[in-house]
Design an enzyme around this catalytic site. Structure first.
Site, PDB file in Angstrom:
ATOM      1  N   ARG A 173      18.229   3.396  42.749  1.00 31.22           N
ATOM      2  CA  ARG A 173      16.430   2.964  42.719  1.00 31.22           C
ATOM      3  C   ARG A 173      15.710   4.993  42.082  1.00 31.22           C
ATOM      4  O   ARG A 173      16.369   5.818  42.619  1.00 31.22           O
ATOM      5  CB  ARG A 173      16.308   2.833  44.503  1.00 31.22           C
ATOM      6  CG  ARG A 173      16.926   1.463  45.367  1.00 31.22           C
ATOM      7  CD  ARG A 173      16.666   1.269  46.210  1.00 31.22           C
ATOM      8  NE  ARG A 173      17.684   0.690  47.246  1.00 31.22           N
ATOM      9  CZ  ARG A 173      18.522  -0.312  48.133  1.00 31.22           C
ATOM     10  NH1 ARG A 173      17.966   1.531  48.913  1.00 31.22           N
ATOM     11  NH2 ARG A 173      18.630  -1.125  48.806  1.00 31.22           N
ATOM     12  N   HIS A 189      20.409  -6.419  52.612  1.00 29.97           N
ATOM     13  CA  HIS A 189      19.516  -5.591  53.599  1.00 29.97           C
ATOM     14  C   HIS A 189      21.283  -5.465  54.338  1.00 29.97           C
ATOM     15  O   HIS A 189      22.260  -6.139  54.681  1.00 29.97           O
ATOM     16  CB  HIS A 189      19.148  -7.085  54.702  1.00 29.97           C
ATOM     17  CG  HIS A 189      18.202  -7.921  53.894  1.00 29.97           C
ATOM     18  ND1 HIS A 189      17.507  -8.979  54.489  1.00 29.97           N
ATOM     19  CD2 HIS A 189      17.453  -7.391  52.771  1.00 29.97           C
ATOM     20  CE1 HIS A 189      16.430  -9.477  53.988  1.00 29.97           C
ATOM     21  NE2 HIS A 189      16.338  -8.267  52.840  1.00 29.97           N
ATOM     22  N   ASP A 246      13.415  -2.642  50.309  1.00 29.75           N
ATOM     23  CA  ASP A 246      14.345  -2.003  50.902  1.00 29.75           C
ATOM     24  C   ASP A 246      14.172  -0.809  51.173  1.00 29.75           C
ATOM     25  O   ASP A 246      14.146  -0.013  51.426  1.00 29.75           O
ATOM     26  CB  ASP A 246      15.220  -1.378  49.789  1.00 29.75           C
ATOM     27  CG  ASP A 246      15.811  -2.402  48.091  1.00 29.75           C
ATOM     28  OD1 ASP A 246      16.625  -3.073  48.973  1.00 29.75           O
ATOM     29  OD2 ASP A 246      15.823  -2.413  47.174  1.00 29.75           O
TER      30      ASP A 246
END
Ligand code: GDP
Ligand code: MG
Length: 425
Positions: free
Chosen positions: A306, A41, A13
């Site tokens: 994340r 992506h 990422d």
């Protein structure tokens, strides 16, 4: 001739898709050589905003031929869904601009089941898988229990091959996990529904790539994830199940004779990671929430938040070595604009002593970060396109990283859009 690989230096990422989309202006072919549809992506350009998973990021550039090499986990079900989504935004996808290696293995429905079943069995010891079937897929490939895409052109032979695999796979499903077995009818229906539709894209991509290289066409290799998720060099066992490194590109592309002239390592201006496993420079609480919000750090495939942390010099320098990167694209510098003081992990403390070397995986959990702070620049840099126009403190930060990771930073990205880039060469 000048081929390149665009690879991740960190945990994934980093903005590889964004860099591939920018750089394809100079390239004829983009090849995905490993990983599967678990990738996300995100690319923003004049055609719109796209979250690409298995399709190479060159698919958005007219005239670029995109290849899925033998190293990828070819999930026909998800690939077809993705093709339809991208087509719906006006992008043409035909066998002219998308080619699938006849040697790529098919990700079968039971790979996803087994991923889920194993994560359930592991409970709190889980790997944090995206449950796309990637680990069971690659295990089966190495056990020589997968079906190659090209077998679709040999239906009689394929039927017998699938039946043999099914007999074996049902043993694991039923006896190990107590799950339902698959029948040949179910598999045949799956083949008819999904595999038949990808058949027109399947060809010998090795031959195509060899001819392309011989005739001076420029080939770009696009990786998924990053150095620290590489099966052999990453934070094993919290890695992915394939090699994310540039040197795997020729093997996973279908053209082992491919030459790689430059390796562009994509590095994020701070750290993020998904899944489980040690993350030495991780930050928590409000500080982490602020960074996660500023960087919109939510997975493109799963939507999950994340993990975020300070820029990690130790891990990034190691990542550069693993990739043998020749230049660096530093992304998301704009995200740090809100910080007064920017934390950077400059060393680790391992077994009571300071080190600049990335430790063996078993030592990672007990490793502690040494944090130093850099002055922030406190202004919007997202419209800047020239290095000279960056605030002094932003330049200092970039130059510090460049020296610390021992690789020239040739691109600085200051926004997700194609044109939000500073080129330094
Ligand atoms: P990849 O998996 O390496 O291709 O990266 P992802 O696309 O999963 O994650 C990178 C995210 O950051 C995406 O949402 C991009 O749109 C975004 N992005 C990329 N470069 C920049 C940048 O320089 N600034 C900002 N603000 N966002 C960026
Ligand atoms: Mg991603």
């Amino acid at each position: 001739m000048s081929n390149c690989a665009v690879v991740g230096i960190n945990w994934g990422d980093e903005g590889k898709g964004r860099m591939v989309d920018l750089l394809t202006e100079e390239y004829d072919i983009v090849v995905r050589f490993q990983g599967g549809g678990n990738a996300g992506h995100t690319v923003m350009n004049d055609k719109g905003t796209f979250a690409l998973h298995l399709l190479p990021s060159g698919i958005l550039r007219d005239g670029v031929v995109n290849i899925l090499g033998n190293g990828v986990a070819l999930d026909p079900e998800n690939l077809l869904k993705e093709i339809e989504e991208v087509r719906a935004k006006g992008v043409e996808i035909t066998p002219e601009n998308l080619k699938i290696s006849d040697r790529a293995s098919l990700l079968m429905p039971w790979h996803r089941d087994l991923d889920e079943l194993e994560e359930m069995r592991l409970k709190d010891k889980k790997y944090g898988s995206t449950k796309q079937g990637i680990a069971p897929f690659y295990s089966d490939k190495y056990q020589k229990k997968t079906v190659l895409c090209g077998e679709l052109n040999y239906p009689d032979e394929m039927k017998e091959h699938v039946a043999n695999i099914l007999e074996w796979k049902n043993l694991t499903l039923t006896k190990v996990y107590g799950a339902k077995p698959y029948t040949m009818e179910m598999v045949n229906a799956w083949i008819n529904n999904y595999c038949e539709k990808i058949k027109p894209f399947i060809c010998d991509v090795g031959e195509y790539l060899k001819n392309a290289q011989d005739s001076g066409k420029k080939i770009m290799f696009e990786a998924q994830l990053g150095s620290l998720k590489d099966l052999d060099y990453g934070i094993y066992p919290y890695t992915t199940s394939s090699n994310t490194t540039a040197l795997y590109a020729p093997i996973g592309s279908g053209f082992p004779g491919a030459k790689i002239d430059s390796t562009i390592g994509v590095v994020k201006a701070y750290s993020t990671a998904v899944g489980e496993g040690a993350f030495v420079s991780e930050i928590f609480g409000e500080e982490a929430d602020a960074l996660r919000e500023a960087g919109h750090e939510y997975g493109a495939k799963t939507g999950r938040p994340r993990r975020v942390g300070a820029f990690d010099v130790v891990a990034t320098r190691y990542g550069v070595e693993v990739q043998n990167a020749t230049e660096i694209a530093l992304t998301k510098l704009d995200v740090l604009s809100y910080m007064d003081k920017i934390p950077v992990c400059t060393k680790y403390i391992v077994n009571g002593g300071e080190t600049e070397r990335f430790p063996f995986p078993s030592a990672l959990d007990s490793s502690k970060p040494v944090i130093e702070y850099f002055d922030g620049w406190n202004c919007d840099i997202s419209r800047i396109t020239k290095w000279e126009d960056l605030p002094e403190n932003a330049k200092k930060y970039v130059l510090y990283i460049e020296k610390a990771i021992k690789c020239p930073i040739t691109y600085v990205s200051v926004g997700p859009e194609r044109e939000s880039i500073i080129v330094r060469k």
